[in-house]
Design a protein around this motif. Structure first.
Motif, mmCIF file in Angstrom:
data_model
loop_
_atom_site.group_PDB
_atom_site.id
_atom_site.type_symbol
_atom_site.label_atom_id
_atom_site.label_comp_id
_atom_site.label_asym_id
_atom_site.label_seq_id
_atom_site.Cartn_x
_atom_site.Cartn_y
_atom_site.Cartn_z
ATOM 1 N N HIS A 105 39.081 47.770 55.956
ATOM 2 C CA HIS A 105 39.442 46.548 56.655
ATOM 3 C C HIS A 105 38.178 45.694 56.737
ATOM 4 N N ASP B 52 35.389 42.359 56.865
ATOM 5 C CA ASP B 52 33.680 43.071 58.026
ATOM 6 C C ASP B 52 34.249 41.738 58.611
ATOM 7 N N HIS C 168 38.222 45.595 52.195
ATOM 8 C CA HIS C 168 37.033 46.904 51.317
ATOM 9 C C HIS C 168 37.309 48.307 51.843
HETATM 10 FE FE FE2 Z 1 32.860 46.519 55.666
#
Ligand code: FE2
Ligand SMILES: C=C1C[C@]23C[C@@]1(O)CC[C@H]2[C@@]12CCC[C@@](C)(C(=O)O1)[C@H]2[C@@H]3C(=O)O
Ligand code: AKG
Length: 354
Positions: A236, A238, A293
């Motif tokens: 994903h 952030d 990540h």
């Molecule tokens: Fe994350």
């Protein structure tokens, strides 16, 4: 002005049917938690337009001393080439960091039935539960989390009715320290982009980035019977401006590098990991990659990580900074972006791309 937690509450995700596994009672990886490479790399193609310059396999995430005289340049270069860096000399006491980790450990060591007393409500943004991204994947993650936005007293009372104060004080204190560190790092990054608070007329639309708020996410990755076929936290990016991560002494964090694949980001003693999120990617007009990540579990070690997410109030309009030519993204409010991300995950950025 609407807060970030209101924006997350107003964009609930149906996680009711997904509650974390009782990891202690499982000795073989269940099919529900067995990932094939295909599922793991599901969103990779969507992500290709964010890829950064290929790097050789030897290079690793930079470690930056925040007291270095050329810190602006170091931070800016790391944002451009990696979208991620370690910080040392960050001014957050190691005693506090250890304290947060041991309180998180204490929380996750509670019996599952007890942790479920603080289960995140269907229309809530805080408390115990699976990651918000879970419904986007057909397999479940080897992970349990606890989300904190502002005061955590109500949830802490559910867990420890007579003994909640210590937990709350430690988490409050850590959030305050993270907020000022995140602000300091944001100013360094803006300076690299040649944006100063005084030059605000150049960025009227984003003036509230100076009033950012934060959320704290405690992550737990229990020992896993078959770590090669499990995923701790699925790939994903952030969503907010930047994330500051404490990843204890146990390995698990990986980032995706163009032409290289998944690369481990081993913990650096005393350092915190900073990564660019989607909103900074937008502000920088795509100059800084938002980092794709994931976290992988270990067979013999229970891993704890603590992530602080830093972002502007929900009504703030975010778009490429006015100074930067040829905007690649349309402007939108933070809450609009959160809503797009909730519906489309990694496709959200392409939906606002010109
Ligand atoms: Fe994350
Ligand atoms: C402020 C937030 C960022 C986050 C969603 C949240 O409301 C709190 C949890 C955060 C987290 C942690 C794990 C990965 C992530 C994608 C998720 O599912 O929940 C992030 C969210 C995010 O950055 O969008
Ligand atoms: O546990 C980790 O190393 C990563 C955590 C993370 O990516 C997150 O909380 O968003």
């Amino acid at each position: 002005m609407a807060t970030l937690s209101e924006a997350y509450r107003d964009n609930p995700i149906d996680l009711q049917h997904i509650i974390p596994l009782d990891f202690d009672s499982v000795h073989e990886l269940p099919d529900s938690h067995t990932w094939s490479d295909h599922v793991n790399n599901l969103y990779l193609e969507k992500y290709t337009y964010l890829k950064h310059t290929p790097m050789d396999e030897e290079s690793s995430v930079p470690i930056i001393d925040l007291s270095a005289p050329n810190v602006v340049e170091l931070v800016g270069n790391a944002c451009e080439t990696w979208g991620m860096f370690h910080v040392v000399n960050h001014g957050v006491s190691s005693i506090l960091v250890d304290d947060v980790e041991s309180h998180a450990q204490q929380l996750f060591s509670l019996p599952t039935q007890h942790k479920l007393k603080a289960l995140r409500a269907p229309d809530g943004a805080t408390g115990y539960g699976v990651a918000r991204i879970s419904p986007f994947f057909s397999k479940l993650m080897w992970h349990e989390g606890f989300t904190i936005m502002g005061s955590i007293v109500e949830h802490a009372k559910e867990l420890w009715p007579h003994d909640y104060e210590d937990f709350c004080n430690v988490m409050d204190n850590y959030q305050k320290k993270m907020k000022s560190l995140a602000y300091q790092i944001m100013l360094l990054i803006l300076k690299f982009l040649d944006i100063t608070k005084e030059g605000e007329e150049e960025m009227i639309s984003t003036s509230s980035i100076y009033e950012c708020e934060g959320a704290l996410q405690l992550n737990s990755y229990p020992c896993c019977p078959d770590p090669n076929r499990a995923i701790g936290l699925a790939p994903h990016t952030d969503s907010l401006l930047l994330t500051i991560l404490h990843q204890s002494e146990t390995k698990g964090l990986q980032i995706h590098r163009n032409g290289v694949g998944w690369v481990a980001v081993p913990p650096v003693s005393g350092a915190l990991v900073v990564n660019i999120g989607d909103l900074f990617h937008i502000l920088s007009n795509g100059r800084f990659p938002t980092v794709y990540h994931r976290a992988v579990p270990n067979q013999d070690a229970h891993r704890i990580s603590v992530a602080y997410f830093y972002g502007p109030p929900a009504d703030t309009i975010v778009g490429p900074l006015n100074k930067l030519p040829c905007p690649r993204y349309r402007s939108l409010t933070v809450k609009e972006y959160i809503s797009l991300k909730n519906k489309h995950l990694e496709n959200a950025l392409s939906l606002i791309k010109f």
